[in-house]
Design a protein around this motif. Structure first.
Motif, short mmCIF file in Angstrom:
data_model
loop_
_atom_site.label_atom_id
_atom_site.label_comp_id
_atom_site.label_asym_id
_atom_site.label_seq_id
_atom_site.Cartn_x
_atom_site.Cartn_y
_atom_site.Cartn_z
N TRP A 53 1.87 7.50 -5.25
CA TRP A 53 1.63 8.94 -5.21
C TRP A 53 2.20 9.67 -6.41
N SER A 107 6.18 -7.47 9.28
CA SER A 107 5.64 -6.40 8.44
C SER A 107 4.64 -6.94 7.41
N GLY A 136 5.52 4.24 -1.89
CA GLY A 136 4.83 5.54 -1.89
C GLY A 136 4.94 6.20 -3.25
N ASP A 154 0.85 -1.19 0.00
CA ASP A 154 0.00 0.00 0.00
C ASP A 154 0.90 1.25 0.00
N PRO A 155 0.32 2.47 0.00
CA PRO A 155 1.14 3.69 -0.12
C PRO A 155 2.14 3.87 1.02
N THR A 156 1.93 3.19 2.15
CA THR A 156 2.90 3.30 3.25
C THR A 156 3.91 2.17 3.20
N LYS A 178 9.34 1.47 1.74
CA LYS A 178 8.06 2.19 1.84
C LYS A 178 8.07 3.46 1.01
N ARG A 179 9.28 4.04 0.81
CA ARG A 179 9.32 5.22 -0.05
C ARG A 179 9.11 4.82 -1.51
N ALA A 208 3.17 -0.98 3.49
CA ALA A 208 2.69 -2.15 4.23
C ALA A 208 2.34 -3.26 3.24
#
Lengths: 147, 804
Positions: free
Chosen positions: B621, B534, B617, B498-500, B613-614, B502
């Motif tokens: 995004w 995680s 993201g 997901d965007p974070t 996570k980046r 996860a």
């Protein structure tokens, strides 16, 4: 289930033979019997409460009297069904004179039990059948004695 | 398969003894099972009226009094079900019609006759007593021998016989081998009908949605999801209008919950008829009389042998009793072992004659070991009888015939391709662990002291990952040619970030306690270089939104050989994407990016590392910043099927399973001649699991299979009397082993990774279900010096055998 037994009954062979086909007397003698009526042609319809262990319920049964040889012997073809399962089989009854005023009744049954009552209660069925038979003949004996 | 990325500092998770992710919730009472769910408001409850008769015609069903009871919404009968649905398809030529409820006739005690839908379960149960059914009893057909007789009352009049399927197969020069034989060993074996007993029974919550003509069916169903296809066909709607939802937790199955599908149809139809959502949770009495079991089987074996114990050929004559119906996926029980009929032995020729009979018993289906326990009972008893007859050492006969380590992959005559193994080494390891010399000495010492001791041995091949094509071998070639060929055994898995960043893994396997979430997390953690914690693994299946295939589900021990590879493939797709994004950000080639510690690290430039996570993201995004050709988001689904699972060929050969493990069992036991009690003093089981994914879970599977096999060997049998009445309807009569009855088990491994799958893992859930019954039978035969041994070896039966 196969079993047999015998009992001494008070009364002459002829009168006991007649009594054994009397719906009113049978209704009173059969354990748990709520209704026992003649449908003609030697057939009877019965409603009875019966059960083994935790499995209890109402059975509707038809009983046909066959192989009548008064006053010696006859057979009952029983088909019963109810929520706890079904019961079907044959009971053969024979009478013989015994000591004064007494008649000896011998019975042989070969009965199959199916459905929930067999699934849950099969280990107890033999004992239960013997108990029901014993109760029936005890009451029959009392009914005949009270006549 | 996606190529493996370069690994600089891999964190290994695959193969580690990682504790189960599932356990905290289960052990604290926070599991979510079918009966914990309340998905629809105003849900009504179903109770099922069941047949008290083994075989009878239904003359009438009068539900008027039940319908008059306050709180009763509807009563569904077989006649109505036949109007609004179609019979389920099964893979044989004969038209044996199977509905989820008795239509016209009842064919086993416990068969559904009517369904009451009421405000609560109490009212529904009470209403059952008010339904009046008139039956005309018919001749019950209970035993295989009676079913084979032409004059037995056919259960299915339109078929006209209780033999509903018959096929013969010949592989290799069987007649030549029997002509060249120095001896022929003949034996007859009967294998009993038993089941498995999950703690959680069947459960279904169904809602027919009138506005869209769709069904939503929550059920603790285990797959195979090919049965979803049958379900939709029976309900007469396309598959996309039957939404099957499997809850997060299932309380055990061992195969039996595959056969939930008729009840899914029945409760779905009850919802349609009543206009309300309907819940049905099976009670234990229902489960023991009307869920499913494995088949009872009559096997006649002829073995053509040389005097040195070499087996030249086998003739197998099988009669498999499927009970009242041929319920899909039957006749799979008869055919699952077909390609592997020669077991662990290099027997070059085999003839197989298969018949399927119907009797007035509970219909059959998947059950841990499915067909293996029946098959190996005959095969491994025969091997013991060969040694006895030829006065050879049992071990010598086994060793002489085992497939050699240098013969793998070994193509068995009936088609299975045994992928890898070292059977001799595994057997040697079992002998070493059992201290075989001392074991024999202990047996002989006990005998010298007047006690009755025996040693049993069995070697079995444990197939895992069933092909979708093997059942079609039940059809003759010309009939098989009319349909498209069926091959493979695909599984599908989705891995998403997901965007974070996860991570969520979505499985289509519907596990029932096997620990798939744990292994999936291990694989994804290793591939993505992240921590186990995680990763969320979703085991709930929703046929509208989950990745799945017709082969999906948990059966034939298919997670390790197949689903685990799909997990790895999906994770590798994600890894490729993350590395591609990182490579662009860092200005290095993607091949030079490693994933570890939650970071994407350019080789040798740790300072430039970017958190995963980046990268995730960015994909969500800032899709405009993605490297050319990459799609936004991180949501990758992979399908995996085993290439070696080809469709049956024109010579009726079929490679029925993806990979093949091996089990060598040795047992020492004593029989008490006075009480018939069996005391298992030593039990050793050595397994070939290929590459082991998690030793804790592997051990759990072995111990579970051992318990099931022990139940079949010593206790469990579904018993009917001559009228077809079920006599084993409670746990007082259907005995299963509990912890107190299970002897110590010593486990060993000689693992040979499969060359045919990327992970090399083999299934391990069923080997002991197959091997234990015959190992114990062999030991009892040795103890008592007898040839005829019938299971289960209850104290009464053993006592009778000991008196001969």
């Amino acid at each position: 289930m196969i079993g047999e037994g015998s009992i001494e009954l008070a009364g002459g062979q002829e009168s006991i033979y007649q009594a054994l086909l009397d719906p009113q007397l049978l209704r009173r003698a059969i354990p748990g019997c709520r209704d026992f009526e003649e449908r003609g042609d030697s057939r009877y319809a019965a409603v009875m409460e019966a059960g083994v262990g935790p499995i209890k319920g109402t059975f509707k049964a038809t009983v046909a009297v066959t192989d009548q040889q008064p006053p010696q012997s006859y057979a009952l073809q029983v088909e019963g069904q109810g929520a706890p399962g079904s019961v079907f089989g044959r009971i053969s009854i024979s009478l013989a004179p015994s000591t004064a005023g007494q008649t000896r009744l011998h019975y042989v049954y070969d009965v199959s039990v199916s459905g929930k009552i067999a699934m849950v209660g099969q280990r107890m069925l033999d004992a239960a059948a013997k108990m029901v038979a014993a109760q029936f003949f005890k009451r029959l004996h009392e009914e005949l004695a009270a006549r | 398969m996606i190529e493996s990325p370069p690994r600089i500092r891999p964190q290994r998770w695959i193969g580690e003894a990682v504790p189960r992710k599932e356990d905290p919730a289960l052990l604290t009472g926070a599991g979510r099972f079918i009966d914990d769910l309340d998905p629809f408001p105003n849900t009504y409850h179903a109770a099922i009226l069941r047949s008290p008769h083994a075989h009878a015609r239904i003359l009438s069903v009068d539900a008027a009094r039940a319908l008059a009871l306050d709180g009763v919404k509807a009563v569904l009968t077989g006649a109505r079900v036949a109007e609004i649905s179609k019979p389920f398809h099964a893979g044989i030529s004969e038209p044996v019609h199977f509905y989820p409820i008795a239509v016209g006739k009842v064919r086993y005690v416990g068969e559904p006759v009517a369904v009451v839908v009421a405000r609560d379960r109490y009212i529904a149960e009470d209403a059952l007593d008010l339904i009046e059914v008139e039956y005309e009893r018919l001749e019950p057909v209970v035993e295989i021998d009676r079913a084979l007789e032409r004059d037995s009352a056919p259960l299915h009049e339109n078929v006209g016989s209780n033999v509903v399927h018959e096929r013969s197969f010949v592989y290799g020069d069987v007649d030549g081998a029997f002509a060249a034989a120095e001896d022929v060993i003949k034996a007859t074996f009967r294998f009993p009908k038993y089941a498995s007993t999950p703690i959680e029974t069947y459960g279904v919550i169904a809602h027919y949605q009138r506005g869209t003509d769709t069904y939503a069916i929550h059920a603790n169903f285990q797959g195979p999801f090919v049965l979803h296809t049958l379900l939709a066909a029976a309900l007469r709607v396309p598959g996309n209008r039957v939404r099957v939802l499997v809850p997060p937790d299932i309380g055990g199955s061992y195969g039996i919950k595959a056969l939930l599908y008729p009840y899914m149809a029945l409760i779905a139809l009850a919802s349609k008829e009543s206009g309300v959502p309907v819940r049905w949770i099976e009670d234990r009495l229902e489960h023991l009389c009307a869920s499913s079991s494995l088949t009872d089987r009559l096997t006649k074996v002829q073995a053509a042998v040389l005097r040195d114990g070499t087996v030249l050929a086998l003739r197998l004559d099988h009669v498999d009793n499927v009970g009242a119906y041929v319920r899909a996926p039957e006749p799979a029980c008869l055919y699952r072992m077909h390609g592997t009929s020669t077991g662990a032995y290099r027997i070059p020729a085999i003839a197989i004659h298969n018949r399927l009979v119907t009797t007035n018993k509970l219909p059959t289906g998947l059950n841990r070991g499915y067909g293996g326990q029946e098959h190996y009972f005959a095969l491994e008893r025969t091997m013991a009888l060969i040694a006895k007859r030829l006065q050879l050492d049992r071990l010598d006969v086994v060793r002489r015939n085992l497939v050699h380590a240098d013969e793998f992959p070994y193509r068995a005559p009936a088609g299975s391709v045994l992928d890898s193994g070292d059977y001799q080494a595994a057997l040697d390891e079992a002998l070493r662990l059992a201290e075989y010399g001392k074991l024999l000495a202990a047996r002989d010492r006990a005998r010298a002291q007047g006690r009755c001791a025996g040693v049993g041995l069995a070697c079995v091949v444990e197939p895992s990952g069933s092909s979708m094509g093997y059942i079609t071998i039940a059809l003759p070639l010309e009939q098989r040619k009319k349909s498209l060929p069926k091959s493979g055994a695909a599984e599908a898995v989705t891995v998403a970030l997901d965007p974070t960043g996860a991570i969520t893994v979505r499985l289509g396997t519907a596990p029932q306690g096997q620990g798939h979430q744990t292994v999936a997390a291990q694989i994804v953690a290793e591939e993505l270089g992240v921590s186990l914690e995680s990763i969320e693994v979703i085991a709930e299946v929703d046929t509208q939104t989950s990745p799945w295939t017709i082969a999906s589900g948990t059966y034939s021990s298919r997670f390790a050989p197949i689903a685990a590879v799909a997990v790895q493939s999906a994770a590798r797709k994600v890894a490729m994407k993350l590395r591609a994004i990182a490579a662009q950000e860092c200005g290095v080639p993607a091949d030079d990016v490693e994933l570890a510690e939650g970071l994407a690290i350019p080789r040798g430039e740790r300072a430039k590392a970017i958190p995963i996570k980046r990268l995730a993201g960015l994909a969500h995004w800032n899709p405009l910043a993605l490297p050319a050709g990459l799609e936004p988001g991180v949501y990758e689904t992979a399908y995996y099927s085993v290439p070696i699972l080809e469709a049956p060929d024109d010579q009726d050969r079929v490679n029925s399973s993806a990979v093949y493990g091996f089990v060598a069992d040795i047992c020492l036991l004593e029989v008490d001649r006075d009480t018939g009690k069996i005391d298992i003093q030593r039990y050793v089981s050595v397994h070939d699991t290929g590459r082991m994914l998690n030793p804790l879970l592997a051990e759990g599977q072995i111990r579970g299979g051992f318990a099931h096999g022990l139940g079949g060997a010593l206790m469990e049998e579904i018993v009917y009397d001559e009228s077809g009445a079920l006599l084993s309807g409670t746990f007082a009569d259907y005995l299963c082993p509990t912890a107190a009855e299970i002897p110590p088990l010593q486990i060993g491994h000689v693992d040979t990774p499969s060359p045919f799958t990327p992970l090399g893992a083999k299934g391990i859930g069923e080997g002991n279900s197959m091997s234990v019954p015959v190992t114990i039978a062999n030991a009892v035969a040795d103890a008592l010096g007898i040839d005829d041994v019938t299971l289960p070896l209850t104290p009464r039966r053993v006592w009778e055998l000991a008196q001969r």
